[in-house]
Design a protein around this motif. Structure first.
Motif: not given
Length: 210
Positions: A26-27, A29-30, A33-34, A103, A106-107
């Protein structure tokens, strides 16, 4: 029986190990996206600066008089159109910042979840935590420390971007506008050390081969 067997092979992980490995993905992928949103925002911010500088030059008296006098109606119409374009681009940049904030949220949730895992292990195994690592060498606390460092850097970066959003359209100084654009694009709070932390996280959890 250990919660984790054969690190890096999907399907063999359960409980805390599964959660930490999913978080590592997830880190990754996020952050991707960032970066895409950062590029998108940089393009929009550049348009805002160009529109602002163009608007300033269009309506300066010495420019207006050059080559003949513009009618008052033409000036008013040009200003109205320029203001509308500027407003549209500012709305787009606001949307980018809101997506970045999502984002970051979510982090933050991942950091809280990992701290929860640490607290659970302290309860189960004592203050030193589990005897054997879940993956290769890292303790669960190390996952929390890495996630916290990543989160803090992106938190600071978002605060900077919010400031740039507020100031960019109202800045008449071309040099200051360039500083804002450069700061947006190059993200001073997200250092190369953060990229190394992410790669280390992916290596530890088996997302990258050792």
């Amino acid at each position: 029986m250990s919660e984790s067997t054969t690190p890096g092979k999907k399907g063999n992980l359960t409980g805390s190990a599964r959660k930490l490995k999913d978080d590592a993905a997830d880190w990754h992928n996020l952050i991707l996206k960032w970066e895409r949103l950062n590029d998108e925002g940089s393009t929009i911010a550049t348009k805002i600066v160009n529109l602002g500088l163009s608007k300033k030059s269009d309506f300066e008296p010495d420019v207006v008089m050059e080559g003949g006098r513009l009618a008052a109606g033409d000036i008013s119409e040009n200003m109205k159109r320029s203001n509308q374009e500027l407003e549209e681009e500012c709305v787009k940049l606001q949307d980018v910042v809101e997506k970045l904030a999502n984002i970051l949220s979510k982090m933050e949730k991942m950091v809280h979840a990992e701290r929860g895992i640490c607290e659970l292990e302290a309860f189960q195994y004592g203050e030193k935590g589990r005897a054997a690592p879940l993956f290769h060498t890292w303790s669960t606390q190390q996952f929390v420390e890495v996630s916290s460092k990543l989160y803090e850097s992106y938190k600071q970066e978002l605060a900077l971007k919010k400031t740039i959003l507020q100031e960019l359209a109202h800045t008449a100084n071309a040099d200051l506008s360039m500083v804002y654009l450069s700061s947006w694009l190059y993200q001073p709070y997200i250092e190369d050390s953060g990229k190394l932390l992410l790669e280390s996280l992916l290596l530890e959890t088996g997302h990258r081969p050792l």
